[in-house]
Design a protein around this motif. Structure first.
Motif, PDB file in Angstrom:
ATOM      1  N   GLN A  83     -44.793  -3.672  25.649  1.00 11.70           N
ATOM      2  CA  GLN A  83     -43.703  -2.839  26.153  1.00 11.70           C
ATOM      3  C   GLN A  83     -42.604  -3.697  26.763  1.00 11.70           C
ATOM      4  N   GLN A  87     -38.639  -3.747  25.772  1.00 10.31           N
ATOM      5  CA  GLN A  87     -37.603  -3.527  26.771  1.00 10.31           C
ATOM      6  C   GLN A  87     -36.589  -4.669  26.769  1.00 10.31           C
ATOM      7  N   GLU A  90     -34.300  -4.523  23.804  1.00 14.77           N
ATOM      8  CA  GLU A  90     -33.282  -3.497  23.998  1.00 14.77           C
ATOM      9  C   GLU A  90     -32.185  -4.001  24.939  1.00 14.77           C
ATOM     10  N   TRP A 171     -34.484   6.052  38.182  1.00 13.95           N
ATOM     11  CA  TRP A 171     -35.947   6.020  38.382  1.00 13.95           C
ATOM     12  C   TRP A 171     -36.174   6.098  39.891  1.00 13.95           C
ATOM     13  N   ALA A 196     -39.706   0.793  32.751  1.00 20.22           N
ATOM     14  CA  ALA A 196     -39.235   0.765  31.364  1.00 20.22           C
ATOM     15  C   ALA A 196     -37.947   1.580  31.243  1.00 20.22           C
ATOM     16  N   ILE A 197     -36.877   1.038  31.810  1.00 20.60           N
ATOM     17  CA  ILE A 197     -35.626   1.799  31.923  1.00 20.60           C
ATOM     18  C   ILE A 197     -34.701   1.628  30.724  1.00 20.60           C
ATOM     19  N   LYS A 199     -34.845   1.998  27.498  1.00 18.31           N
ATOM     20  CA  LYS A 199     -34.797   3.038  26.475  1.00 18.31           C
ATOM     21  C   LYS A 199     -34.991   4.431  27.061  1.00 18.31           C
ATOM     22  N   ARG A 200     -35.071   4.540  28.362  1.00 15.72           N
ATOM     23  CA  ARG A 200     -35.374   5.810  29.024  1.00 15.72           C
ATOM     24  C   ARG A 200     -34.110   6.659  29.144  1.00 15.72           C
ATOM     25  N   ALA A 201     -34.162   7.870  28.615  1.00 20.38           N
ATOM     26  CA  ALA A 201     -32.979   8.727  28.568  1.00 20.38           C
ATOM     27  C   ALA A 201     -32.329   8.944  29.933  1.00 20.38           C
ATOM     28  N   PRO A 202     -33.111   9.250  31.009  1.00 16.41           N
ATOM     29  CA  PRO A 202     -32.462   9.487  32.306  1.00 16.41           C
ATOM     30  C   PRO A 202     -31.777   8.260  32.901  1.00 16.41           C
ATOM     31  N   SER A 203     -32.022   7.088  32.326  1.00 20.83           N
ATOM     32  CA  SER A 203     -31.438   5.855  32.865  1.00 20.83           C
ATOM     33  C   SER A 203     -30.172   5.423  32.134  1.00 20.83           C
ATOM     34  N   GLN A 204     -29.852   6.059  31.015  1.00 25.02           N
ATOM     35  CA  GLN A 204     -28.797   5.539  30.161  1.00 25.02           C
ATOM     36  C   GLN A 204     -27.411   5.561  30.796  1.00 25.02           C
TER      37      GLN A 204
END
Length: 217
Positions: A83, A87, A90, A171, A196-197, A199-204
């Motif tokens: 993972q 990350q 990305e 997060w 794991a920020i 690819k995390r939608a709420p972090s974009q």
């Protein structure tokens, strides 16, 4: 410093640590996750604290990763830590840079299973900062990203970062940092193996602000 000089410096320091720690708890060293060509110049640097794990894979690079970026699974398979590889790749995509062109490595080259088990952490960090002062002087990246609390603090100090601002990463209350150093921009991220920020939608939305303008620097 030439690559051979850097390698010899690390090896001598590691051998000295072996003499001081005859218990056999030391687990080797590793510097770069990229080909050594990045030492000659790189737009982006990515620096973690030190190599982790309790075993050494003999197929993995030590001084550098000449088969390509170690963050690519086809180059190295990190199993439970894959993972982190995803990350970091990305992160490189967001910065619009090929993984093989990133000066990616460890502030402290000496391996330990965790930060808490790093032998003589203070001395190891001091050694790493002296080493990276020389590396960064030659490579001259305009974007430096570090990861994890200790690495963030030490790299920011090494670079002489100022005008530091905090950015929520979507997060909880966790934040990333961004500041300036004489040659460019520094970003300090929470450790991507735990947060794991990328690819995390709420972090974009937060990440877009954090990295604004850095894909073409």
């Amino acid at each position: 410093m030439r690559p051979a000089e850097i390698e010899n410096t690390i090896q001598r320091a590691y051998e000295a640590r072996l003499q001081q720690n005859p218990s056999g708890r030391l687990l080797g060293w590793r510097l770069l996750y990229s080909p050594r060509s990045v030492l000659e110049g790189a737009r982006v640097a990515f620096i973690g604290l030190n190599p982790g794990g309790s075993t050494v894979d003999p197929e993995h690079g030590v001084f550098s990763s000449e088969r390509g970026s170690a963050y690519r699974r086809e180059v190295e398979n990190w199993g439970a830590s894959s993972q982190l590889q995803d990350q970091v790749l990305e992160l490189f995509r967001r910065l619009n840079v090929s993984p093989e062109e990133v000066l990616a490595g460890n502030l402290v080259p000496f391996r330990s299973p965790s930060e808490a088990t790093l032998e003589d952490a203070r001395g190891a960090i001091a050694f790493g900062k002296t080493l990276w002062a020389e590396i960064l002087k030659t490579a001259r990246p305009s974007v430096v990203v570090s990861m994890g609390g200790t690495a963030n603090r030490e790299v920011a100090q090494l670079l002489g970062v100022n005008d530091i601002s905090s950015y929520p990463v979507g997060w909880g209350a966790y934040t990333a940092s961004r500041g300036r150093f004489p040659d460019g921009t520094w970003i300090g991220l929470p450790h991507l193996s735990r947060f794991a920020i990328m690819k995390r939608a709420p972090s974009q939305a937060a990440l877009a602000e954090l990295f604004r303008g850095l894909d073409t620097v």
